[in-house]
Write a protein that holds these residues in place. Structure first.
Motif, PDB file in Angstrom:
ATOM      1  N   GLU A 120      33.731  42.540  45.691  1.00 63.76           N
ATOM      2  CA  GLU A 120      35.054  42.830  45.838  1.00 63.76           C
ATOM      3  C   GLU A 120      35.933  41.713  45.453  1.00 63.76           C
ATOM      4  N   ASN A 125      36.120  42.134  41.903  1.00 64.95           N
ATOM      5  CA  ASN A 125      36.980  42.840  41.265  1.00 64.95           C
ATOM      6  C   ASN A 125      38.569  42.630  41.154  1.00 64.95           C
ATOM      7  N   TRP A 179      39.281  48.231  45.024  1.00 62.19           N
ATOM      8  CA  TRP A 179      38.470  48.560  43.756  1.00 62.19           C
ATOM      9  C   TRP A 179      39.185  49.311  42.546  1.00 62.19           C
ATOM     10  N   LYS A 180      40.569  49.333  42.814  1.00 61.99           N
ATOM     11  CA  LYS A 180      41.146  49.968  41.530  1.00 61.99           C
ATOM     12  C   LYS A 180      42.503  49.379  41.318  1.00 61.99           C
TER      13      LYS A 180
END
Length: 228
Positions: A18, A21, A180-181
């Motif tokens: 995480e 990312n 995550w985006k």
């Protein structure tokens, strides 16, 4: 506090997915926006600094006003434009990385323009005199002026990158800080701190401070090298 710092250090060394990312999204957003702002802002800044024409002062004042634009105002404007009820809602860019890049470009391009305009307006008269004495044409004069702007361009880019990576208000509004985006370091620090996850927040804060230190070291080394 010591426990949180220890957990943060362990998290940085653990290769957390995480965290990785978040770092990738941050790098993509900040690098893209700062490069685009540089490509847009350098020509405009050199033009405003080197040329004298009616209405120039109005453009300079307008740009300086835009330099102080609050990030939340920029985020609100883009949100209204790209939301479902906005004129660009069909593009479906809201809560994506591209609109976060756009928000940062709008915020940091005036900074690039302002920095280059200030520097060029100071050196342009001397460059013109030198070019006139050497019998240089308009194109050669422009190249001579560009050579004088090498250090300001590099330092301005580093400033733009540092500004982009530290931005939180606009990217939070248009990106939504989605895990995550669209979650970047600044929005993640706020999010995890609110959730009580101080370890990840401190880890990201340490990375941000490290990046800021590296940027300042790079500017100092560049200035020392180009001044020789």
């Amino acid at each position: 506090m010591q426990t949180a710092l220890a957990k943060a250090a362990a998290l940085l060394l653990s290769g957390d997915r995480e965290l990785g990312n978040i770092l990738l999204v941050t790098a993509r957003t900040s690098l893209s926006s700062s490069l685009i702002a540089l490509l847009l802002g350098v020509p405009l800044g050199v033009w405003l600094g080197a040329c004298r024409f009616r209405g120039r002062q109005i453009l300079v004042i307008l740009n300086r006003t835009l330099m102080g634009t609050p990030p939340v105002v920029c985020g609100l404007l883009l949100y209204l434009l790209f939301s479902g009820a906005g004129p660009f809602g069909k593009m479906k860019l809201l809560f994506t990385v591209p609109i976060m890049i756009l928000a940062q470009v709008l915020l940091i391009t005036p900074l690039v323009v302002g920095n280059l305009e200030t520097y060029v307006s100071g050196v342009a008269p001397a460059v013109r005199e030198t070019a006139l004495g050497l019998g240089l044409g308009a194109g050669q004069t422009l190249l001579l002026l560009a050579n004088e702007c090498v250090y300001p361009i590099f330092s301005t880019y580093l400033l733009a990158f540092a500004r982009a990576i530290a931005e939180v208000g606009a990217v939070s509004m248009v990106g939504g800080a989605i895990a995550w985006k669209t979650n970047v370091m600044t929005t993640a620090i706020m999010q995890y701190t609110n959730q009580g996850n101080f370890s990840l927040g401190i880890a990201l804060g340490i990375i941000l401070m490290a990046v800021s230190l590296l940027v300042n070291i790079a500017v100092s080394l560049l200035q020392r090298r180009l001044s020789r």
